[in-house]
Enzyme design. Structure first.
Site, PDB file in Angstrom:
ATOM      1  N   HIS A 399       0.815  -1.204   0.000  1.00 39.56           N
ATOM      2  CA  HIS A 399       0.000   0.000   0.000  1.00 39.56           C
ATOM      3  C   HIS A 399       0.855   1.263   0.000  1.00 39.56           C
ATOM      4  O   HIS A 399       0.637   2.191  -0.785  1.00 39.56           O
ATOM      5  CB  HIS A 399      -0.935  -0.028   1.219  1.00 39.56           C
ATOM      6  CG  HIS A 399      -1.793   1.180   1.323  1.00 39.56           C
ATOM      7  ND1 HIS A 399      -1.424   2.286   2.058  1.00 39.56           N
ATOM      8  CD2 HIS A 399      -2.972   1.491   0.749  1.00 39.56           C
ATOM      9  CE1 HIS A 399      -2.362   3.214   1.942  1.00 39.56           C
ATOM     10  NE2 HIS A 399      -3.318   2.746   1.155  1.00 39.56           N
ATOM     11  N   CYS A 709      24.612  -3.292 -32.479  1.00 35.31           N
ATOM     12  CA  CYS A 709      23.355  -3.585 -31.792  1.00 35.31           C
ATOM     13  C   CYS A 709      23.540  -4.646 -30.703  1.00 35.31           C
ATOM     14  O   CYS A 709      22.586  -5.056 -30.060  1.00 35.31           O
ATOM     15  CB  CYS A 709      22.275  -4.007 -32.778  1.00 35.31           C
ATOM     16  SG  CYS A 709      22.759  -5.406 -33.782  1.00 35.31           S
TER      17      CYS A 709
HETATM   18  C1  PEP Z   1      24.601 -10.037 -31.171  1.00 33.37           C
HETATM   19  O1  PEP Z   1      25.065 -11.139 -31.442  1.00 33.37           O
HETATM   20  O2  PEP Z   1      25.268  -9.098 -30.688  1.00 33.37           O
HETATM   21  C2  PEP Z   1      23.189  -9.771 -31.409  1.00 33.37           C
HETATM   22  C3  PEP Z   1      22.687  -8.564 -31.286  1.00 33.37           C
HETATM   23  O3  PEP Z   1      22.395 -10.844 -31.706  1.00 33.37           O
HETATM   24  P1  PEP Z   1      21.842 -11.900 -30.613  1.00 33.37           P
HETATM   25  O4  PEP Z   1      22.179 -11.386 -29.257  1.00 33.37           O
HETATM   26  O5  PEP Z   1      20.388 -12.001 -30.868  1.00 33.37           O
HETATM   27  O6  PEP Z   1      22.609 -13.142 -30.988  1.00 33.37           O
END
Ligand code: PEP
Ligand code: MG
Length: 762
Positions: A399, A709
């Site tokens: 709460h 990425c």
């Molecule tokens: C990577 O390998 O850095 C990537 C982004 O792909 P995953 O993590 O999906 O293998």
């Protein structure tokens, strides 16, 4: 009888039925309709309550009690509430309504005759007004007479002092709020608790689960400090757990009531939930969040190995806390004297006021720090006045936590001993983000640090950087939050989650001639992300699920058993060997391009040789895609693709993105998922950096966008290095965007300044 009946069964209810069955009833009906395991129930509708008021002649006397009431006058509020409640308790329920409830109860009793009656007010549980705990619940009811009494108790709770106060302050009209009562089979939970399907403070895709022994009331009311589990929905594993001392539990007393009893020593510090139970609960949470489209605050119970979902409602909106600065004498600042869980962000300073129970709330003044064992709804008026809240008990969903977040008041819960350690008048500082209590006024008691952090992560930034800062998305429902970061696009949309979520392999769809179903599911998911990023690039990665992840799905029986799926049949190599599976994806992308989504780019994973890119592009062409006018690129995850980067550029890639998660493991031969070598997994290993640098320079020379990425793109140190070496974009996790954007901006500015300061000609 005309209009809405007095009784509705869950199967007859949908979420639109709030006016008749209240927020709780509507939510239960909707939850049952999407297949969540909800215990059977019926609802005594709000129309039944209205008819009761009219037929007993109570309407007029009730409203005259509430008219012109000054809710800030505590005595007047208490006396009005008592009068109103007495009217409801003492009225005689009409016989035909009694008999309808009896018949429904008999039907419900065929599977279990112990029920709970839960108030379900029509203004309760709605997205912008958390009325948590404002209305009554009666547990462990057995027998029709007790049930009828419980229904009237629930009705009367619409006029409790705290409910009247809350309604007035939130601007609800007494005439327009109504109450229904959910009568539900009581689940004799052996363990129970609550769950936020996303983090209630930061909004990250982390399911926060709190659980304790016995019925869930102990967690909801904050009677115990529950175990706390954090399940990362992207990583699909538990990333944090806090096992608390659970010394009491609430259980049925065998006499139609409940008792709070001591938990035997051996269970007090035992982990309540198994990892599998955490995972199953998180899955139900995802189902519910996906269905409703917003993060959910859920209650659950477990008997044996059966999980029941008892409630699901939207997480209350989180406001930034008010700035709090008190003109107080500094004490021995910076000394941490207590620790708990940061439940509502922000820093507040002020004198302690210990509140033992509701009778003490008269002592509470504006700007105090309320210190109490656990807040309850009666304390809300005082909670509105104070600068900060500290409790002995409770967790992120108790709460005190819910209400203080709604009020925007910094709060620390579950300190175990604040009421014993702190004294009235002592000046303290409360850090509701870190969960720390300091003696005195701390130096950094600046306004709204918690809010600043939340906003920094999620509000669009005005910082413009030359290097694009994009965001990674794995599940379409995160698209809104990802877009709210103001990211320059999506640098990686993994479609595995979308496909694994269908629980059938692409091959299954092909074998069963259900290709259209597959395409429409995939298209729907990608479209959500494209729509959230209009005019900004969204790079969708083609399927990259290893065989072991497909095996348990329908159609997965034929998946090969591989010794090392990481080096196995995945990524582009599998798609090229299974053109029919690849074609399903290409057809999906083509339809999106045909619909005008020209911000869609496609990225091929696990390429090791340019011919894979060339073959893939050819298959796109054969499927009717105008390959020269769409963005097709590759992930750089295998050292071979770095060595051959110039040939990839010649083959016509429009962009490349470092998948460092894999690039690191393949470069230094360290399995990214093997805990025995985790400490050797070294993102900035010189060999990894040399490969990255080589690819960046080649792409820049070839005029090809080069990005990252992998997880390393969310690490500020790595991003500094990447910007210094000329990367043209980075793509980070949602929660890291603000930090990464700032890192990129600083690095760019430093590079410009350094160049400007260099002597001419150097
Ligand atoms: C990577 O390998 O850095 C990537 C982004 O792909 P995953 O993590 O999906 O293998
Ligand atoms: Mg990878």
């Amino acid at each position: 009888m005309t209009g809405v009946p007095d009784i509705l069964w869950l199967e007859e209810i949908r979420k639109e039925d709030i006016p008749s069955v209240g927020g709780k009833g509507a939510s239960l009906g909707e939850m049952a309709s999407i297949g969540l395991p909800v215990p059977p129930a019926f609802v005594v509708t709000s129309q039944a309550f209205r008819r009761f008021l009219i037929r007993t002649g109570l309407e007029e006397p009730l409203y005259s009690i509430l008219e012109s009431l000054d809710v800030d006058d505590n005595d007047a509020l208490e006396s009005a509430a008592k009068k109103a409640k007495d009217l409801i308790h003492e009225a005689k329920m009409p016989d035909d309504l009694k008999s309808e409830i009896r018949i429904a109860y008999e039907k419900l009793s065929r599977t279990g005759d112990i029920v709970a009656a839960r108030s379900s007010a029509t203004a309760e549980d709605l997205p912008d007004a958390s009325f948590a705990g404002q209305q009554e619940t009666v547990l462990n009811i057995k027998g029709i007479d007790n049930l009828l009494k419980a229904v009237q108790v629930c009705w009367a709770s619409l006029y409790g002092a705290r409910a009247i106060y809350y309604r007035v302050k939130q601007g609800f009209d007494h005439h327009s709020v109504n109450i229904a009562v959910v009568v539900q089979q009581l689940i004799p939970s052996e363990k129970a608790g609550v769950m936020f399907t996303s983090h209630p403070v930061t909004g990250e895709s982390l399911s926060i689960i709190e659980g304790s022994w016995g019925l869930g009331e102990s967690v909801v009311s904050g009677t115990v400090s529950p175990d706390n589990y954090v399940f990362d929905r992207r990583l699909e594993r538990i990333t944090d757990r806090l096992i608390s001392l659970k010394n009491v539990e609430i259980v049925a007393d065998g006499n139609y009531g409940t008792i709070t009893r001591e938990v035997e020593k051996s269970r007090q510090e035992q982990q309540v939930l198994s990892d599998d139970e955490v995972r199953r609960l998180a899955t139900y949470g995802i189902v519910s969040e996906e269905h409703y489209g917003v993060p959910q605050d859920m209650e659950w119970g477990i008997v044996g190995d059966k999980i029941y979902i008892l409630q699901s409602r939207p997480v209350t909106t989180i406001k930034g806390p008010a700035a709090v600065k008190k003109d107080t004498k500094a004490g021995s600042a910076e000394t941490v004297i207590l620790q708990g869980q940061g439940a509502s962000p922000g820093i507040a300073c002020g004198p302690v006021i210990i509140v033992d129970d509701v009778r003490d709330i008269g002592k509470v003044k504006e700007g105090d720090i309320m210190v109490t064992r656990m807040t309850n709804p009666d304390m809300v008026p005082a909670m509105r006045k104070v600068a900060g809240i500290v409790t002995d008990e409770g967790g992120m969903t108790c709460h005190a936590a819910i209400v203080s977040r709604e009020l925007g008041t910094p709060a620390v819960v579950g300190t175990r001993k604040a009421t014993q350690v702190l004294t009235d008048g002592q000046v303290i500082s409360v850090d509701g983000e870190k969960g720390l209590i300091y003696d005195g006024v701390i130096a950094q008691a600046a306004p709204e640090p918690g809010a600043a952090q939340v906003q920094a992560s999620f509000a669009p930034s005005k910082i413009i950087t030359a290097t694009s800062v994009k965001v990674n998305v794995s599940m379409p429902e995160a698209a809104g939050r990802a877009a709210a970061t103001g990211a320059d696009g999506v640098g990686l949309l993994r479609i595995e989650h979308l496909i694994l979520g269908l629980n059938k392999t692409p091959e299954w769809y092909i074998r069963n001639q259900r290709e259209e179903d597959f395409i429409s599911e995939l298209m729907g998911g990608i479209k959500v992300v494209l729509d959230a990023f209009p005019g900004k690039p969204v790079w969708v990665r083609t399927l990259d699920a290893p065989t072991d992840e497909f095996r348990n799905m329908q159609g997965g029986e034929t998946e090969p058993i591989e010794h090392n799926p990481m080096l196995g049949w995945r990524g582009i190599r599998r798609d090229l060997q299974r053109p029919a599976q690849f074609k399903l994806q290409i057809d999906t992308f083509k339809r999106l391009w045909d619909l005008g989504y020209d911000n869609l780019g496609i990225m091929f994973p696990m390429v090791s040789h340019p011919r894979e890119f060339i073959q893939a592009k050819e298959l796109f062409r054969q499927a009717g895609v105008d390959v020269e006018n769409v963005d097709l690129g590759v992930m750089i995850e295998i050292p071979a693709s770095v060595v051959l980067i110039e040939d990839f550029i010649k083959a016509g890639i429009k962009f490349a993105s470092f998948g460092t998660n894999d690039l690191i493991q393949y470069t230094i031969a360290i399995d990214r998922n093997n805990e025995n070598v985790t400490d050797m997994y070294w993102p900035r290993h010189p060999a990894v950096l040399a490969l990255i640098d080589h690819a960046i320079q080649a792409c820049r020379k070839g005029g090809v966008e080069i990005s990252i990425c992998g997880q390393a793109g969310s690490d500020p140190d790595m991003v500094t290095w990447l910007v210094e070496h000329g990367i043209t974009s980075v793509s980070s996790n949602i929660d890291a965007i603000a930090k990464i954007r700032e890192t990129v901006a600083r690095t760019e500015q430093r590079i410009i300044l350094d160049a400007a300061r260099r002597p001419y000609g150097c």
